[in-house]
Design an enzyme around this catalytic site. Structure first.
Site, PDB file in Angstrom:
ATOM      1  N   GLY A   1       0.793  -1.227   0.000  1.00  0.00           N
ATOM      2  CA  GLY A   1       0.000   0.000   0.000  1.00  0.00           C
ATOM      3  C   GLY A   1       0.825   1.276   0.000  1.00  0.00           C
TER       4      GLY A   1
ATOM      5  CB  CYS B   1     -26.396  -9.629 -17.418  1.00  0.00           C
ATOM      6  SG  CYS B   1     -25.727  -9.541 -19.097  1.00  0.00           S
TER       7      CYS B   1
ATOM      8  CB  CYS C   1     -24.803 -13.821 -19.575  1.00  0.00           C
ATOM      9  SG  CYS C   1     -24.311 -12.847 -18.135  1.00  0.00           S
TER      10      CYS C   1
ATOM     11  CB  CYS D   1     -21.775  -8.511 -17.945  1.00  0.00           C
ATOM     12  SG  CYS D   1     -22.702  -9.799 -17.119  1.00  0.00           S
TER      13      CYS D   1
ATOM     14  CB  CYS E   1     -21.058 -11.000 -20.517  1.00  0.00           C
ATOM     15  SG  CYS E   1     -22.777 -10.800 -20.981  1.00  0.00           S
TER      16      CYS E   1
END
Lengths: 361, 288
Positions: free
Chosen positions: B35, B244, B247, B269, B275
């Site tokens: 980080g 979606c 899909c 998606c 997808c």
């Protein structure tokens, strides 16, 4: 029915073809030759070399042609090429005192040893468009050659101890901003390096702001000189310096009034600007900004943008600025969707709250 | 043009080997201090700043000839900038590329983490526009570096608290700040907060490159990553009332698409590979 946005690859290929066609224009008109750009657009070439940090007129001309005259795009092209070049070594410090001067003016003294030399300047043109073919006049040779020695105007003041002394040996070993990141607070040598690569327009605006009250600035153009300087290197295997060529430089030394402070007596102080090629506007702007950025060292009140080194140095580079401003045209669908749903939640919440208020009243 | 300048003179992956070594050293430091933003000698790339120069340098430093590269922007492989970066590496490194998350060894991304869970043998490289999570609260770099050194993150907590006081909840929907390994406040890059939980204890090494700002940082595998929140206002991700339209996924991040001039919307998606894998599987099952 919805069709997914496909075919980015083909769209890019077609776009590149269109770009090439638009760049070339009517093929019945001959293509610009690099030598034409080098010779007839020399100030554009100088700016691209300067902000592209690469002294090569041929490459700068190529970049300008490839960028269809967009100088910032040409600077970007040159910088990206520069990244890939190996380092053979570093030159000795350039001696601008030994410059073969083509132009040299001072705003502080009427006459100076070596004289005022206007050289090729736009200063006293009358900015009237010259219709028709450009005038082919013959240049007349001067009665006598320029003085062999052209002492720097600030050195004359220096002899009288009226201007601050800066011992060249006191400079720390310079960092290379194209190899190491800019860190704050930055010393003067690093700041000057950043300004030298900085955008002329940005520096001009910053410099202008110092003249209009946004910083302490009482400048005089002590000296501006332009001409050719020898470039020397000292290869390790030789152990002595050799000359590898010459480059054109523009140098500006500003003299600024200073009432004293931070333990420094009242005296004139210096602002310094240097550009590769002919770049007087930029050199002058750089000198003003250099001086305003010295506020901490001289104990001046720092309140103006041009005195704030993080503000100036972080935003001076036009390749960085241009990229980041223009990245906004990249897709942001995902973040925009996230903001959209947040905004819908907030506005539904507000509708509910105001409906509740009405019911109460 | 004179023949002095050879247009094919670029090294594998564009950058020279010394530059790659500098990048790898900076990346090792980044991995060692999860980080922490490591300043590095960011190079000027042939693509514009703000368009992925940090991610491109990280990818260039990591790629070997046997790697398989996937590049996504907004979760999709076929958005123009993703296409362009893939084309760039095709040109200067000649590595194999793929659109399938599972087949990639290196994935460079802008604004998303793939829906398909990543593995230990995969690297995820993020393009980062602004590595400093405190920047909008404190513009001075010298100040923010001190704040990180002292782990003084009060400013961010106050900002989040003010959001709650003003709007009833935290009004940050992307680039939602995280604490990495309980020490450094870190920008996850502008991914939607929907993706934040995928950062926590990820098996894949996650590397972040900010070219213009000249910083690198990392989240090593299996590192604890917490999205900032309060006990009485826990962290929540985006949810949709829709599935979606292609899909039928109910667990993925959805893009809203305007399909006609009457403002009709559909939701699909954002992760195009996820997808299409789901659609293909459904088609196979139907056929069987």
């Amino acid at each position: 029915m919805y069709v997914a946005v496909k075919g980015g690859e083909r769209a890019i290929a077609r776009s590149l073809e269109l770009l090439a066609e638009a760049r070339r224009g009517d093929t019945a008109v001959p293509e610009l030759e690099l030598v034409q750009i080098r010779q007839q657009l020399r100030l554009g070439v100088a700016r691209v070399m300067q902000e592209g940090s690469l002294y090569d007129e041929e490459l700068a001309a190529l970049a300008i042609r490839q960028a269809a005259g967009d100088l910032q795009e040409a600077i970007f092209l040159l910088r990206a090429y520069r990244t890939t070049l190996p380092r053979f070594g570093y030159t000795e410090p350039l001696t601008t005192q030994a410059m073969r001067v083509r132009r040299r003016v001072s705003g502080t003294f009427k006459d100076i040893p070596g004289g005022q030399v206007l050289g090729p300047t736009y200063d006293y043109t009358q900015r009237l468009l010259e219709f028709g073919p450009s005038i082919q006049n013959e240049t007349v040779e001067a009665d006598e050659p320029l003085a062999a020695s052209m002492p720097r105007v600030l050195d004359l003041l220096d002899a009288e101890a009226l201007i601050e002394r800066i011992d060249p040996g006191s400079d720390p070993e310079p960092t290379d901003l194209t190899r190491d990141p800019l860190m704050f607070p930055a010393d003067r040598a690093t700041r000057l390096q950043n300004l030298a690569r900085g955008d002329e327009g940005f520096l001009l605006g910053m410099a202008y702001s110092t003249q209009r009250g946004y910083a302490e600035s009482h400048p005089f153009a002590g000296e501006i000189r332009m001409g050719e300087v020898d470039v020397l290197i000292c290869p390790e295997e030789l152990g002595f310096t050799i000359e590898i060529g010459e480059i054109t430089l523009t140098e500006c030394q500003m003299i600024n009034q200073f009432h004293g402070g931070n333990g420094v007596p009242p005296q004139f102080t210096r602002g310094y600007g240097l550009t590769m090629g002919e770049g007087e506007r930029k050199a002058m702007a750089m000198a003003l900004v250099d001086r305003s950025l010295r506020c901490d060292e001289l104990g001046e009140a720092a309140y103006a943008p041009a005195q704030n080194q993080e503000f100036v140095l972080s935003h001076s580079d036009n390749v960085e600025a241009s990229g980041f401003v223009q990245h906004l045209k990249l897709p942001h669908y995902v973040d925009f969707q996230a903001e959209l749903s947040l905004l819908r939640t907030l506005s539904a919440q507000q509708r509910k709250a105001s409906a509740g208020q009405e019911a109460l009243s | 043009m004179s023949s002095t300048y050879n247009s094919n003179a670029y090294n594998f992956g564009f950058l020279d080997e010394n530059t790659k070594r500098m990048l790898r050293r900076a990346l090792l430091k980044a991995v060692a201090i999860p980080g922490y933003q490591v300043p590095f000698g960011s190079r000027e790339m042939p693509l514009p700043y703000g368009w992925g120069t940090g991610g491109i340098q990280v990818t260039a430093a990591l790629l070997g000839p046997n790697d398989v590269l996937k590049v996504i922007d907004q979760g999709a492989d076929d958005t123009t900038n993703a296409v362009n970066i893939r084309r760039f590496f095709g040109r200067v490194a000649g590595v194999a590329t793929t659109e399938r998350t599972a087949d990639a060894s290196v994935i460079q991304t802008r604004h998303r983490i793939p829906e398909t869970p990543l593995r230990e043998d995969q690297l995820l490289v993020f393009q980062v526009p602004e590595p400093e999570p405190l920047r909008t609260l404190e513009p001075r770099e010298a100040e923010t570096r001190t704040m990180h050194a002292l782990a003084d993150y009060g400013l961010m907590h106050v900002k989040l608290y003010e959001d709650i006081a003003q709007y009833g909840h935290i009004a940050t929907s992307y680039d939602y700040p995280v604490m990495v390994d309980g020490r450094f406040l870190t920008s996850p890059s502008p991914i939607p907060k929907f993706d934040n939980p995928k950062l926590d204890r990820s098996p894949a090494l996650m590397l972040f490159g900010a070219g213009r700002e000249k910083r690198l940082y990392a989240i090593p595998p299996y590192t604890r990553v917490e999205s900032l929140a309060f006990d009485d206002h826990p962290f929540e991700i985006q949810r949709w009332e829709h599935r979606c339209a292609i899909c039928n996924a109910g667990d993925s991040y959805l893009d809203e698409v305007v399909v006609d001039d009457r403002g009709t919307r559909m939701f699909v998606c954002s992760d195009t590979d996820y997808c299409s894998q789901r659609s293909d599987n459904a088609a196979t099952e139907e056929a069987a």
